[in-house]
Design a protein around this motif. Structure first.
Motif, PDB file in Angstrom:
ATOM      1  N   GLU A 103       0.834  -1.204   0.000  1.00 22.91           N
ATOM      2  CA  GLU A 103       0.000   0.000   0.000  1.00 22.91           C
ATOM      3  C   GLU A 103       0.871   1.257   0.000  1.00 22.91           C
ATOM      4  N   GLN A 104       1.955   1.252   0.776  1.00 20.29           N
ATOM      5  CA  GLN A 104       2.871   2.391   0.790  1.00 20.29           C
ATOM      6  C   GLN A 104       3.515   2.584  -0.584  1.00 20.29           C
ATOM      7  N   HIS A 105       3.860   1.490  -1.227  1.00 23.07           N
ATOM      8  CA  HIS A 105       4.448   1.520  -2.574  1.00 23.07           C
ATOM      9  C   HIS A 105       3.470   2.150  -3.579  1.00 23.07           C
ATOM     10  N   ILE A 106       2.216   1.746  -3.529  1.00 23.43           N
ATOM     11  CA  ILE A 106       1.193   2.299  -4.425  1.00 23.43           C
ATOM     12  C   ILE A 106       1.038   3.796  -4.165  1.00 23.43           C
ATOM     13  N   TYR A 107       0.975   4.193  -2.912  1.00 23.53           N
ATOM     14  CA  TYR A 107       0.852   5.605  -2.545  1.00 23.53           C
ATOM     15  C   TYR A 107       1.990   6.421  -3.158  1.00 23.53           C
ATOM     16  N   GLU A 108       3.214   5.959  -2.982  1.00 23.04           N
ATOM     17  CA  GLU A 108       4.381   6.684  -3.505  1.00 23.04           C
ATOM     18  C   GLU A 108       4.375   6.744  -5.032  1.00 23.04           C
ATOM     19  N   GLU A 117      -2.485   5.326 -14.540  1.00 25.98           N
ATOM     20  CA  GLU A 117      -1.227   4.676 -14.931  1.00 25.98           C
ATOM     21  C   GLU A 117      -0.834   3.571 -13.952  1.00 25.98           C
ATOM     22  N   ILE A 118      -0.923   3.862 -12.670  1.00 20.37           N
ATOM     23  CA  ILE A 118      -0.569   2.861 -11.661  1.00 20.37           C
ATOM     24  C   ILE A 118      -1.567   1.704 -11.694  1.00 20.37           C
ATOM     25  N   SER A 119      -2.814   2.002 -11.931  1.00 21.01           N
ATOM     26  CA  SER A 119      -3.834   0.968 -12.062  1.00 21.01           C
ATOM     27  C   SER A 119      -3.472  -0.001 -13.190  1.00 21.01           C
ATOM     28  N   ALA A 127     -10.433   2.269  -8.744  1.00 21.87           N
ATOM     29  CA  ALA A 127     -11.048   2.414  -7.416  1.00 21.87           C
ATOM     30  C   ALA A 127     -10.137   1.842  -6.326  1.00 21.87           C
ATOM     31  N   GLU A 128      -9.481   0.712  -6.596  1.00 15.07           N
ATOM     32  CA  GLU A 128      -8.559   0.128  -5.614  1.00 15.07           C
ATOM     33  C   GLU A 128      -7.372   1.060  -5.360  1.00 15.07           C
ATOM     34  N   VAL A 129      -6.789   1.595  -6.439  1.00 15.85           N
ATOM     35  CA  VAL A 129      -5.647   2.497  -6.309  1.00 15.85           C
ATOM     36  C   VAL A 129      -6.058   3.763  -5.566  1.00 15.85           C
ATOM     37  N   GLU A 130      -7.209   4.327  -5.912  1.00 11.61           N
ATOM     38  CA  GLU A 130      -7.696   5.527  -5.232  1.00 11.61           C
ATOM     39  C   GLU A 130      -7.950   5.254  -3.750  1.00 11.61           C
ATOM     40  N   GLY A 131      -8.522   4.103  -3.445  1.00 12.92           N
ATOM     41  CA  GLY A 131      -8.789   3.731  -2.054  1.00 12.92           C
ATOM     42  C   GLY A 131      -7.508   3.623  -1.244  1.00 12.92           C
ATOM     43  N   ILE A 132      -6.502   2.975  -1.805  1.00 12.21           N
ATOM     44  CA  ILE A 132      -5.204   2.855  -1.134  1.00 12.21           C
ATOM     45  C   ILE A 132      -4.609   4.242  -0.925  1.00 12.21           C
ATOM     46  N   PHE A 133      -4.650   5.063  -1.967  1.00 11.28           N
ATOM     47  CA  PHE A 133      -4.061   6.403  -1.878  1.00 11.28           C
ATOM     48  C   PHE A 133      -4.752   7.236  -0.799  1.00 11.28           C
TER      49      PHE A 133
END
Length: 146
Positions: A103-108, A117-119, A127-133
């Motif tokens: 989760e920290q990796h996705i945030y960064e 792009e990360i998705s 939605a998963e990426v936004e939720g983690i962020f």
């Protein structure tokens, strides 16, 4: 004896019992090394295992492939207060399908790129990426981290 996979994975109180490569990703089968847990209700240490289920958790990619961890989720019975509780695992936030470090990796990554792009790169929904962020951003605001 600590295996090379245990050293590479670097998760406390775990060992890698096995692994398999499945359709483009790697799945590591973990075993938790602690015998019991402290009851969250009365703080009594119990090793009286009630049941174990397995969950699949996303971790940091390795060798160019996504990595999933098959983690045992153990419920213990406390003979002192006669209640059941699910063991807390240090590297997993409650009710999450990702390790804290993932989760920290996705945030960064989102900070230096964008959600779409990360998705695409991580094979996650927007939605998963936004939720983690949002979750990590909120935690950082509470603790005053940047």
């Amino acid at each position: 004896m600590t295996s090379l996979l245990d050293n590479l994975l670097d998760l406390a109180e775990t060992t890698v019992e096995g692994y398999q490569e499945v359709e483009g990703y790697v799945c590591l089968h973990l075993k938790l090394l602690n015998r019991g847990t402290y009851c969250p209700h009365c703080n009594y240490y119990t090793a009286e295992l009630h049941q174990t289920t397995q969950i699949l958790v996303r971790d940091l990619s390795s060798f160019g492939k996504p990595v999933y961890l098959r983690v045992p989720r153990r419920r213990f019975y406390c003979p002192k207060c006669q209640r059941y509780s699910t063991e807390k695992i240090e590297f997993l936030a409650e009710r999450r399908n990702y390790t804290k470090r993932y989760e920290q990796h996705i945030y960064e990554r989102v900070l230096s790129s964008n959600v779409a792009e990360i998705s695409r790169i991580e094979y996650l929904s927007c939605a998963e990426v936004e939720g983690i962020f949002r979750r990590i951003s909120s935690e950082k605001k509470k603790t005053g981290d940047k």
